[in-house]
Write an enzyme that holds these catalytic residues in place. Structure first.
Site, PDB file in Angstrom:
ATOM      1  N   MET A  85      -3.140  -6.909  -7.949  1.00 44.83           N
ATOM      2  CA  MET A  85      -2.509  -7.957  -8.742  1.00 44.83           C
ATOM      3  C   MET A  85      -3.500  -8.955  -9.352  1.00 44.83           C
ATOM      4  SD  MET A  85       0.488  -6.982  -8.807  1.00 44.83           S
ATOM      5  CE  MET A  85       1.511  -5.813  -7.928  1.00 44.83           C
ATOM      6  N   ALA A 100       9.078   8.383  -9.639  1.00 52.02           N
ATOM      7  CA  ALA A 100       8.286   8.903 -10.771  1.00 52.02           C
ATOM      8  C   ALA A 100       6.807   8.574 -10.585  1.00 52.02           C
ATOM      9  CB  ALA A 100       8.810   8.311 -12.082  1.00 52.02           C
ATOM     10  N   GLU A 101       6.514   7.362 -10.120  1.00 55.96           N
ATOM     11  CA  GLU A 101       5.110   6.980  -9.840  1.00 55.96           C
ATOM     12  C   GLU A 101       4.482   7.912  -8.813  1.00 55.96           C
ATOM     13  OE1 GLU A 101       4.326   2.940  -8.631  1.00 55.96           O
ATOM     14  OE2 GLU A 101       5.936   2.178  -9.879  1.00 55.96           O
ATOM     15  N   GLY A 145       0.782  -1.241   0.000  1.00 50.75           N
ATOM     16  CA  GLY A 145       0.000   0.000   0.000  1.00 50.75           C
ATOM     17  C   GLY A 145       0.810   1.285   0.000  1.00 50.75           C
ATOM     18  N   ASP A 202      -2.320  -3.830 -18.161  1.00 46.65           N
ATOM     19  CA  ASP A 202      -1.421  -2.719 -18.527  1.00 46.65           C
ATOM     20  C   ASP A 202      -1.609  -2.286 -19.977  1.00 46.65           C
ATOM     21  OD1 ASP A 202      -0.262  -3.215 -15.967  1.00 46.65           O
ATOM     22  OD2 ASP A 202       1.085  -4.690 -16.853  1.00 46.65           O
ATOM     23  N   HIS A 218       1.757   1.680 -13.785  1.00 44.46           N
ATOM     24  CA  HIS A 218       2.639   0.557 -14.094  1.00 44.46           C
ATOM     25  C   HIS A 218       4.086   1.047 -14.036  1.00 44.46           C
ATOM     26  CE1 HIS A 218       3.922  -3.246 -15.675  1.00 44.46           C
ATOM     27  NE2 HIS A 218       4.685  -2.601 -16.552  1.00 44.46           N
TER      28      HIS A 218
HETATM   29  C1  GAR Z   1       3.828  -0.221  -7.651  1.00 38.96           C
HETATM   30  O1  GAR Z   1       5.198  -0.045  -7.874  1.00 38.96           O
HETATM   31  C2  GAR Z   1       3.102  -0.350  -8.973  1.00 38.96           C
HETATM   32  O2  GAR Z   1       3.774   0.282  -9.997  1.00 38.96           O
HETATM   33  C3  GAR Z   1       3.114  -1.815  -9.234  1.00 38.96           C
HETATM   34  O3  GAR Z   1       2.968  -2.393  -7.978  1.00 38.96           O
HETATM   35  C4  GAR Z   1       3.584  -1.566  -6.993  1.00 38.96           C
HETATM   36  C5  GAR Z   1       2.648  -1.452  -5.823  1.00 38.96           C
HETATM   37  O4  GAR Z   1       3.279  -1.113  -4.648  1.00 38.96           O
HETATM   38  N1  GAR Z   1       2.047  -2.167 -10.139  1.00 38.96           N
HETATM   39  C6  GAR Z   1       2.190  -3.036 -11.151  1.00 38.96           C
HETATM   40  O5  GAR Z   1       3.221  -3.648 -11.364  1.00 38.96           O
HETATM   41  C7  GAR Z   1       0.958  -3.188 -12.041  1.00 38.96           C
HETATM   42  N2  GAR Z   1       1.242  -4.002 -13.174  1.00 38.96           N
HETATM   43  P1  GAR Z   1       2.386  -0.992  -3.328  1.00 38.96           P
HETATM   44  O6  GAR Z   1       1.652  -2.290  -3.140  1.00 38.96           O
HETATM   45  O7  GAR Z   1       3.357  -0.745  -2.201  1.00 38.96           O
HETATM   46  O8  GAR Z   1       1.469   0.181  -3.532  1.00 38.96           O
END
Ligand code: GAR
Length: 204
Positions: A91, A177-178, A13, A149, A108
């Site tokens: 996921m 960046a995200e 999260g 994606d 992504h």
């Molecule tokens: C994030 O880095 C996001 O980019 C990736 O999961 C991570 C979630 O982190 N998403 C993907 O790979 C989608 N295909 P979090 O659970 O700590 O928020």
């Protein structure tokens, strides 16, 4: 009325936390009305609890197929009152009902359409980028369609891939960046500035 957002997650999260923090400091005009996890006991649920956000678990592994899982998932989402659904490390495959077309977004950790798709998540992505020898990577915020994606791209931000990068160091740079572009994209949507024509997303 701020944009009502339901966040879906499956893990720690950190993406949810970033949105909570942006809203708390007035940098994002949205209200997170609920969090739904597809896994029990993950820390993302604890982050929701600490922020006083209603949370529910719809455990994917308890369902025989995507259809049965999505029926319960959407019951929760609709019950929480969502204008927009935000995937934050979610996921499982989400099916997109007609009325949520271009109302679900995802981040992504690569520049789609490269290094994405089923099983391309988290560290698998950064390992693949390094193994391929790409010189840039980055983050993508996109609308969600019925493939992993894949939907129309809202924002992308590039980061360099450095000679001495490991999956961890590259992940740190991409996640920065995200953290920048996900709330930015949400704010654009909250302000009614985003329009979609086919695959082309325009920001007014
Ligand atoms: C994030 O880095 C996001 O980019 C990736 O999961 C991570 C979630 O982190 N998403 C993907 O790979 C989608 N295909 P979090 O659970 O700590 O928020």
């Amino acid at each position: 009325m701020p944009l009502r957002v339901v966040v879906l997650l499956s893990g720690s999260g950190t993406t949810l936390q970033n949105l909570i923090d942006h809203i708390a400091r007035g940098a994002l005009d949205a209200r997170i009305t609920g969090v739904v996890s597809s896994r029990a006991g993950v820390y993302g649920l604890e982050r929701a609890r600490l922020a006083g956000i209603p949370a529910a678990t719809v455990p994917r592994k308890a369902y025989a197929d995507d259809a049965a899982f999505n029926a319960d998932l959407w019951r929760e989402i609709r019950g929480m009152g969502a204008d927009l659904v935000v995937l934050a490390g979610f996921m499982s495959l989400i099916t997109v009902p007609e009325d949520f077309h271009n109302r679900i977004i995802n981040v992504h950790p690569a520049l789609i359409p490269a290094f994405c798709g089923h099983k391309m998540y988290g560290h698998h992505v950064h390992e693949a980028v390094l193994a391929f020898g790409a010189k840039v990577s980055g983050a993508t915020v996109h609308f969600v369609d019925d493939q992993y994606d894949h939907g129309p791209i809202i924002l992308q931000k590039c980061v360099p891939v450095l000679d001495d990068d490991t999956p961890d160091t590259l992940a740190d740079r991409v996640q920065a960046a995200e953290r920048e572009i996900y709330p930015q994209a949400l704010q654009l949507i909250a302000g009614g500035r985003v329009t979609v024509e086919g695959r082309r997303v325009r920001v007014r």
